[in-house]
Design a protein around this motif. Structure first.
Motif, PDB file in Angstrom:
ATOM      1  N   ILE A  86      38.154 -20.454  78.578  1.00  7.39           N
ATOM      2  CA  ILE A  86      38.992 -20.131  79.740  1.00  7.39           C
ATOM      3  C   ILE A  86      40.373 -20.724  79.466  1.00  7.39           C
ATOM      4  CG2 ILE A  86      37.130 -20.048  81.458  1.00  7.39           C
ATOM      5  CD1 ILE A  86      37.824 -22.949  82.190  1.00  7.39           C
ATOM      6  N   PRO A  87      41.396 -20.232  80.149  1.00 10.23           N
ATOM      7  CA  PRO A  87      42.700 -20.889  80.003  1.00 10.23           C
ATOM      8  C   PRO A  87      42.600 -22.364  80.407  1.00 10.23           C
ATOM      9  CG  PRO A  87      42.905 -18.807  81.197  1.00 10.23           C
ATOM     10  CD  PRO A  87      41.434 -19.072  81.057  1.00 10.23           C
ATOM     11  N   LEU A  88      43.366 -23.191  79.767  1.00 13.94           N
ATOM     12  CA  LEU A  88      43.329 -24.628  80.061  1.00 13.94           C
ATOM     13  C   LEU A  88      43.563 -24.846  81.558  1.00 13.94           C
ATOM     14  CD1 LEU A  88      43.260 -27.434  78.532  1.00 13.94           C
ATOM     15  CD2 LEU A  88      45.755 -27.406  78.796  1.00 13.94           C
ATOM     16  N   PRO A  89      42.571 -25.430  82.281  1.00 17.14           N
ATOM     17  CA  PRO A  89      42.759 -25.599  83.729  1.00 17.14           C
ATOM     18  C   PRO A  89      43.906 -26.566  84.034  1.00 17.14           C
ATOM     19  CG  PRO A  89      40.459 -25.968  83.084  1.00 17.14           C
ATOM     20  CD  PRO A  89      41.264 -25.920  81.821  1.00 17.14           C
ATOM     21  N   LYS A  90      44.542 -26.352  85.193  1.00 12.26           N
ATOM     22  CA  LYS A  90      45.557 -27.310  85.664  1.00 12.26           C
ATOM     23  C   LYS A  90      44.904 -28.688  85.770  1.00 12.26           C
ATOM     24  CE  LYS A  90      48.254 -24.312  88.580  1.00 12.26           C
ATOM     25  NZ  LYS A  90      48.098 -23.637  89.846  1.00 12.26           N
ATOM     26  N   ARG A  91      45.682 -29.705  85.585  1.00  9.88           N
ATOM     27  CA  ARG A  91      45.253 -31.114  85.657  1.00  9.88           C
ATOM     28  C   ARG A  91      44.372 -31.529  84.473  1.00  9.88           C
ATOM     29  NH1 ARG A  91      44.343 -30.063  91.436  1.00  9.88           N
ATOM     30  NH2 ARG A  91      42.115 -30.357  91.144  1.00  9.88           N
ATOM     31  N   SER A  92      44.262 -30.652  83.432  1.00  7.22           N
ATOM     32  CA  SER A  92      43.622 -31.095  82.191  1.00  7.22           C
ATOM     33  C   SER A  92      44.601 -31.996  81.445  1.00  7.22           C
ATOM     34  CB  SER A  92      43.311 -29.909  81.270  1.00  7.22           C
ATOM     35  OG  SER A  92      42.452 -28.999  81.889  1.00  7.22           O
ATOM     36  N   THR A  93      44.073 -32.785  80.536  1.00 12.72           N
ATOM     37  CA  THR A  93      44.919 -33.596  79.661  1.00 12.72           C
ATOM     38  C   THR A  93      44.607 -33.203  78.228  1.00 12.72           C
ATOM     39  OG1 THR A  93      44.682 -35.405  81.228  1.00 12.72           O
ATOM     40  CG2 THR A  93      45.529 -35.978  79.057  1.00 12.72           C
ATOM     41  N   LEU A  94      45.659 -33.030  77.431  1.00 15.93           N
ATOM     42  CA  LEU A  94      45.457 -32.781  76.002  1.00 15.93           C
ATOM     43  C   LEU A  94      45.687 -34.089  75.260  1.00 15.93           C
ATOM     44  CD1 LEU A  94      47.318 -29.422  75.277  1.00 15.93           C
ATOM     45  CD2 LEU A  94      44.841 -29.812  75.314  1.00 15.93           C
ATOM     46  N   MET A  95      44.834 -34.390  74.309  1.00 17.00           N
ATOM     47  CA  MET A  95      45.047 -35.613  73.524  1.00 17.00           C
ATOM     48  C   MET A  95      44.655 -35.386  72.072  1.00 17.00           C
ATOM     49  SD  MET A  95      42.047 -38.100  74.941  1.00 17.00           S
ATOM     50  CE  MET A  95      42.789 -38.341  76.526  1.00 17.00           C
ATOM     51  N   HIS A  96      45.365 -36.067  71.183  1.00 14.80           N
ATOM     52  CA  HIS A  96      44.954 -35.989  69.788  1.00 14.80           C
ATOM     53  C   HIS A  96      43.964 -37.120  69.518  1.00 14.80           C
ATOM     54  CE1 HIS A  96      48.057 -39.061  69.391  1.00 14.80           C
ATOM     55  NE2 HIS A  96      47.617 -39.325  68.178  1.00 14.80           N
ATOM     56  N   LEU A  97      43.117 -36.934  68.528  1.00 13.49           N
ATOM     57  CA  LEU A  97      42.096 -37.932  68.214  1.00 13.49           C
ATOM     58  C   LEU A  97      42.599 -38.764  67.036  1.00 13.49           C
ATOM     59  CD1 LEU A  97      38.814 -35.817  68.500  1.00 13.49           C
ATOM     60  CD2 LEU A  97      40.263 -36.754  70.295  1.00 13.49           C
ATOM     61  N   PRO A  98      42.997 -40.008  67.293  1.00  9.60           N
ATOM     62  CA  PRO A  98      43.562 -40.819  66.219  1.00  9.60           C
ATOM     63  C   PRO A  98      42.566 -41.003  65.079  1.00  9.60           C
ATOM     64  CG  PRO A  98      43.679 -41.962  68.338  1.00  9.60           C
ATOM     65  CD  PRO A  98      42.881 -40.717  68.555  1.00  9.60           C
ATOM     66  N   ASP A  99      43.043 -40.839  63.878  1.00  4.23           N
ATOM     67  CA  ASP A  99      42.197 -41.058  62.689  1.00  4.23           C
ATOM     68  C   ASP A  99      41.043 -40.065  62.564  1.00  4.23           C
ATOM     69  OD1 ASP A  99      43.405 -42.910  61.208  1.00  4.23           O
ATOM     70  OD2 ASP A  99      42.164 -44.612  61.811  1.00  4.23           O
ATOM     71  N   ARG A 100      41.091 -38.959  63.281  1.00  6.48           N
ATOM     72  CA  ARG A 100      40.004 -37.955  63.199  1.00  6.48           C
ATOM     73  C   ARG A 100      40.607 -36.604  62.787  1.00  6.48           C
ATOM     74  NH1 ARG A 100      35.315 -39.828  66.288  1.00  6.48           N
ATOM     75  NH2 ARG A 100      35.526 -42.087  66.119  1.00  6.48           N
ATOM     76  N   PRO A 101      40.571 -36.287  61.487  1.00  7.38           N
ATOM     77  CA  PRO A 101      41.085 -34.981  61.064  1.00  7.38           C
ATOM     78  C   PRO A 101      40.291 -33.847  61.703  1.00  7.38           C
ATOM     79  CG  PRO A 101      40.707 -36.439  59.177  1.00  7.38           C
ATOM     80  CD  PRO A 101      40.106 -37.117  60.373  1.00  7.38           C
ATOM     81  N   GLY A 102      41.015 -32.793  62.097  1.00  5.41           N
ATOM     82  CA  GLY A 102      40.365 -31.597  62.629  1.00  5.41           C
ATOM     83  C   GLY A 102      39.927 -30.695  61.486  1.00  5.41           C
ATOM     84  N   LEU A 103      39.003 -29.796  61.793  1.00  6.82           N
ATOM     85  CA  LEU A 103      38.539 -28.832  60.800  1.00  6.82           C
ATOM     86  C   LEU A 103      38.759 -27.428  61.349  1.00  6.82           C
ATOM     87  CD1 LEU A 103      35.085 -30.465  59.933  1.00  6.82           C
ATOM     88  CD2 LEU A 103      37.208 -30.711  58.641  1.00  6.82           C
ATOM     89  N   ALA A 104      38.907 -26.466  60.424  1.00  6.42           N
ATOM     90  CA  ALA A 104      39.069 -25.066  60.828  1.00  6.42           C
ATOM     91  C   ALA A 104      38.476 -24.195  59.732  1.00  6.42           C
ATOM     92  CB  ALA A 104      40.546 -24.753  61.052  1.00  6.42           C
ATOM     93  N   ARG A 105      38.392 -22.897  60.021  1.00  5.63           N
ATOM     94  CA  ARG A 105      37.811 -21.984  59.030  1.00  5.63           C
ATOM     95  C   ARG A 105      38.908 -21.112  58.436  1.00  5.63           C
ATOM     96  NH1 ARG A 105      33.313 -19.233  61.604  1.00  5.63           N
ATOM     97  NH2 ARG A 105      31.908 -20.590  60.460  1.00  5.63           N
ATOM     98  N   ARG A 106      38.923 -21.038  57.095  1.00  5.02           N
ATOM     99  CA  ARG A 106      39.847 -20.116  56.414  1.00  5.02           C
ATOM    100  C   ARG A 106      39.317 -18.706  56.589  1.00  5.02           C
ATOM    101  NH1 ARG A 106      44.044 -21.384  53.489  1.00  5.02           N
ATOM    102  NH2 ARG A 106      44.181 -23.450  52.544  1.00  5.02           N
ATOM    103  N   ARG A 107      40.155 -17.841  57.168  1.00  7.36           N
ATOM    104  CA  ARG A 107      39.675 -16.473  57.415  1.00  7.36           C
ATOM    105  C   ARG A 107      39.357 -15.753  56.105  1.00  7.36           C
ATOM    106  NH1 ARG A 107      40.725 -15.558  62.846  1.00  7.36           N
ATOM    107  NH2 ARG A 107      42.492 -16.727  63.634  1.00  7.36           N
ATOM    108  N   SER A 108      40.123 -16.049  55.057  1.00  2.00           N
ATOM    109  CA  SER A 108      39.958 -15.295  53.806  1.00  2.00           C
ATOM    110  C   SER A 108      38.632 -15.622  53.108  1.00  2.00           C
ATOM    111  CB  SER A 108      41.125 -15.588  52.858  1.00  2.00           C
ATOM    112  OG  SER A 108      41.217 -16.990  52.670  1.00  2.00           O
TER     113      SER A 108
END
Ligand code: SF4
Length: 428
Positions: free
Chosen positions: A42-64
């Protein structure tokens, strides 16, 4: 919503600057330690907080190539949303620990997967409840502060007022604020001790290194103090024509059933003076006979927290002293036998609560117990720290599917997030 391929990862650098990653990466969500597409958002609800995770690299998938891995560059840290009350997390943010040094334990938040969709931030979550006293407009801080000062002047020695002042103003606790405002569910914190040591306890973290988000009260208040503060709250609610409700067992305390004798007195006096009031207890359900005596004394509503109905998982999470899941089930039965409102607070965690065996067991228990409402909460804890401490389970079916399964299997059960006050005495 379900078009996973169009979501781009949202990542951060060390300063907290967040960017949507371009260049052929697909955003993922996590359930337990398993990564997969974000399929329900869903779209990010109002009053949500976004935060980065210190020392925690994110992962993603290469489409190719379809490969999952860290995204190179300065913006490589995972980003999570912390949802406002009334929303349920469906997936965790995909992240890992650094390989080159230990990562500190994350503070106690309900970390939720987020992504970018054509410039809009979306989140793997669902609305789980909408109840105006919790999700509607609230008085501003100045009004709350004035009401806190008013009660502090009226009850300068009250330990309850001292504790609730901190909760209302420093921790923005809505139930604490209600006690000063004279409406809604008013907090009455009661106990400094507990017979469990939950991995996600927000009042005391014994071994994680994470700060407790609502540090536990140091000394338990007297029954007189609790009655005085509870009565002023219920009087004001009565004068305003609002339903009166007080609750024992708050975020800032231990286990209220350990204070059975004092709470019997409080419940008896408050229910005698305010027969229409909801006298509620939030509990770990460890002492069914104590709960029965409290209910005989005037408690007419309870919420029992459950991480799992399985003894092995229950032990791993609660680290209980002197009780078991059978006692918790016994407490649920006591509530039903005495005719009290019974709600269960299911502490959900993707990859645990929705693992097939867990999901089936939860449904079985909900069919068997006379639960009026199931509250669906996201467990606030460092995901990787928790997963190191609970038994490994088969991959989950998805928290969204768990909710759908419960809804279709136990149609009489109300699903929500907030405890409702009881109907006035004459209408019950
Ligand atoms: S039962 Fe409640 S107070 Fe006790 S350790 Fe668990 S979360 Fe904390």
């Amino acid at each position: 919503m379900s078009r996973p391929g169009c979501l781009r990862p949202l990542l951060s650098d060390n300063s907290g600057e967040m960017v949507a990653v371009t260049g052929g990466w697909e955003a993922l969500g996590q359930s337990g330690l398993t990564q997969g597409p974000i399929i329900d958002w869903i779209p990010l609800p109002k009053r949500s907080t976004l935060m980065h995770l210190p020392d925690r690299p994110g992962l993603a998938r290469r489409r190719s190539t379809g490969q999952v891995g860290p995204v190179p560059g300065a913006h490589s840290l995972a980003v999570a949303a912390v949802l406002p009350v009334g929303y349920l997390r469906l997936q965790l943010p995909v992240h890992q620990r650094r390989q080159d040094r230990p990562s500190p334990t994350l503070p106690l938040y309900g970390y939720t997967a987020v992504a970018d969709r054509d410039g809009e931030i979306v989140v793997a979550a669902r609305l789980s409840d909408d109840f105006a006293p919790w999700t509607g407009p609230r008085p501003g801080r100045a009004v709350v502060a004035a009401e806190v000062t008013r009660l502090q002047r009226r009850m300068p020695r009250s330990r309850v007022v001292a504790q609730l002042s901190i909760c209302a103003l420093e921790h923005n606790c809505l139930t604490a604020q209600n006690t000063f405002l004279g409406g809604g569910e008013g907090a009455l914190p009661t106990s400094a001790a507990c017979n469990a040591d939950c991995l996600g306890c927000i009042s005391l973290q014994t071994d994680s290194g994470a700060p407790a988000s609502q540090p536990r009260m140091g000394r338990a208040p007297s029954a007189e103090d609790l009655v005085a503060v509870g009565a002023q709250h219920l009087e004001r609610a009565e004068r305003a024509g609002l339903p009166g409700m007080v609750s024992f067992g708050q975020g800032c305390e231990g286990e209220p059933l350990l204070r059975e004798r004092q709470l019997m007195r409080v419940a008896s006096e408050l229910s005698g003076s305010f027969p229409s009031a909801t006298i509620h207890v939030n509990t770990n359900g460890s002492r069914p006979e104590a709960l029965r005596r409290l209910m005989r004394a005037g408690v007419n509503s309870c919420r029992i927290s459950v991480f799992s109905f399985d003894q092995r998982l229950f032990e791993a999470y609660y680290r209980p002293r002197g009780y078991s899941i059978d006692d918790v089930l016994g407490s649920c039965r006591v509530a039903a036998e005495t005719g009290a409102q019974l709600t269960i607070n299911l502490l959900t965690f993707p990859g645990v609560s929705d693992s097939p065996g867990e999901a089936a067991r939860t449904v079985r228990r909900l069919l068997e117990l006379e639960v009026g409402q199931l509250q669906l909460r996201s467990l606030n804890v460092d995901p990787l720290w928790l997963l190191d401490r609970v038994p490994e389970l088969p991959p989950g079916i998805g928290i969204g599917r768990l909710v759908d399964l419960i809804r279709s299997s136990v149609p009489r059960l109300a699903l929500g997030n907030f405890t409702r006050p009881l109907a006035p005495a004459g209408a019950r």
